[in-house]
Design a protein around this motif. Sequence first.
Motif, PDB file in Angstrom:
ATOM      1  N   PHE A 147       0.768  -1.158  -0.022  1.00 31.09           N
ATOM      2  CA  PHE A 147       0.050   0.063   0.014  1.00 31.09           C
ATOM      3  C   PHE A 147       0.849   1.373   0.026  1.00 31.09           C
ATOM      4  CE2 PHE A 147      -1.723   3.414   2.840  1.00 31.09           C
ATOM      5  CZ  PHE A 147      -2.716   3.747   1.926  1.00 31.09           C
TER       6      PHE A 147
ATOM      7  N   TRP B  17     -10.811  -1.593   1.376  1.00 35.32           N
ATOM      8  CA  TRP B  17      -9.927  -0.566   2.013  1.00 35.32           C
ATOM      9  C   TRP B  17     -10.830   0.729   2.276  1.00 35.32           C
ATOM     10  CZ3 TRP B  17     -10.516  -1.585  -3.049  1.00 35.32           C
ATOM     11  CH2 TRP B  17     -10.898  -0.660  -3.910  1.00 35.32           C
TER      12      TRP B  17
ATOM     13  N   ASN C 248      -6.007  -1.592   3.885  1.00 37.57           N
ATOM     14  CA  ASN C 248      -6.412  -2.661   2.989  1.00 37.57           C
ATOM     15  C   ASN C 248      -6.408  -3.914   3.500  1.00 37.57           C
ATOM     16  OD1 ASN C 248      -3.882  -0.768   1.812  1.00 37.57           O
ATOM     17  ND2 ASN C 248      -3.385  -2.982   2.650  1.00 37.57           N
TER      18      ASN C 248
ATOM     19  N   LEU D 249      -3.621   1.650  -4.052  1.00 36.62           N
ATOM     20  CA  LEU D 249      -3.705   0.332  -3.786  1.00 36.62           C
ATOM     21  C   LEU D 249      -3.025  -0.748  -4.730  1.00 36.62           C
ATOM     22  CD1 LEU D 249      -7.557  -0.071  -2.373  1.00 36.62           C
ATOM     23  CD2 LEU D 249      -5.315   0.016  -1.385  1.00 36.62           C
TER      24      LEU D 249
ATOM     25  N   ASN E 131      -6.383   6.144   0.151  1.00 35.78           N
ATOM     26  CA  ASN E 131      -6.604   4.870   0.160  1.00 35.78           C
ATOM     27  C   ASN E 131      -5.669   4.378   1.280  1.00 35.78           C
ATOM     28  OD1 ASN E 131      -6.943   4.060  -3.331  1.00 35.78           O
ATOM     29  ND2 ASN E 131      -8.151   4.915  -1.956  1.00 35.78           N
TER      30      ASN E 131
END
Length: 366
Positions: free
Chosen positions: A5, A94, A81, A10, A78
Motif C-alpha cells: 500500500f 480499503w 487494506n 492500492l 486509500n
Amino acid sequence: MIKLFAKKYLVVIVLMAGLFSCSTKKDNYPDPRANSVSPVMLAGDWFEASHDIEFDKLPKVPWEHVVVSDVLAKDGVNQHNYLIHHDNRFWIMWSDGPGVEDRVGQVVKYATSEDGLNWTTPKLLTPYPPNSGPDSPHYNTRTEEGFRWISRGFWVYKGDLLALASLDEAAGFFGKSLELRAFRWDEEADAWMDFGLVHDNAINNFPPKQLPSGEWLMSRRTYDYKVKGVEFLIGGVESFDQWKSFPVLGTNKGLTAEEPYWWILPNGKDLMALFRDNQKSGYLYRSFSVDNGSTWSLPVQTNFPDATSKFHGIRLSDGRYVLVSNPNPKKRDPMTISISNDGMVFDKMFYLTGGRQIDYPHVLQH
C-alpha cells in the motif's frame, strides 16, 4: 501474494522468489512459558546491530504489481487494506477518503479479481457516514461533528463473508461513538448489507482468527486506549456479536502500543502478539499468551527494527512464518519480508520494494 500500500494507490504484488538460509543464534532464545522476557526476535550472521542493517543490500525479491485504485486525480487517500480469497475470487477492501486519512466522509470500498491482477472497478462497501457525505459542510475535515468509516478486514463466519468496518467521529483517534460493525455479502443482491453491531467501543486491527479452543480472537482498541492500553476480544462462537474483552497489561506504560497482531505458535497452543510502539523506540514489542489469549505476558522490546508502521504476517502452508513490515527505523522505506521457522525468531530478511514510502501491507498465500 502480497498486497502493498502507498497513500494514493492500492497495489498488489506477486512474489516469485527462493529463500536463503543462515544460522540462528540460540542465546537467550524466547519461550512463551520459560523465557517470555527474551528480546531476541531477529538473529543471524548477516548483521551486527539490527538498527544498522543496510536494507538496500538485502536480497531482492522479484515481483509484479497492479494498481487497484488510484485517487491521485481527486487528491484522495486509500488506506487500511485487507485481502481474502473466497468463493474462487480475490477480494480487497480499503478505506477511501478525501485528502488525508480518516477525515469526515471516509467510506470503505472493495473490488474483486479472479487472478489477483485484473480487478473490478471499485465500489462502495459502506454507505457514506451519517450526515458526512460530500454535501456536508464537515466533509474532508477533522471534527466531532462528522463521521468516518475505517476498513477493518474480511471474516468468513458460519459460511457468510463478512466485512468489518469501524464508525466514529472524525476529530481524532478515536471518537466516543466508536463501534465495530459487520456487513454481509449478499450474492443475490450483488451487494454488501449491514449485518449489525459486532462490538461497541471497539476497533480491531485485523479480523478475527480462530483459536485452538474454537473461539475467535481479535484485538481491541477502545476510544480511550491510549490511557487504558490494548485489549483482546475472545468469543464469536454462538453469535458474531458475543465477546469478552481481556486487557494486555503494560501496553499503556513503557510503550504506546498500536496496531496489535498475533498468531498461533507451532505447538498449536501458545500465542504470540506483536505491537508497534508509537513512542518511536524503533523496535517491535512482543507478548505471549499460554491460555488462549485470556492473559498476556508484559510486552518486551525486541531487537526487531521497526519504522513505527503497521505490519502483517501469516504462517505458510509449509509451517514457516512470514512478516511483512517497514523495518528501517528512520523511515517507512523499504518494505521487507522476513522469514521464521518457529514464529518467534526471524533469521532471513528480503527487500520487497522501496525508493518511496510504501506501507500498511496485507499478505496472503494462495
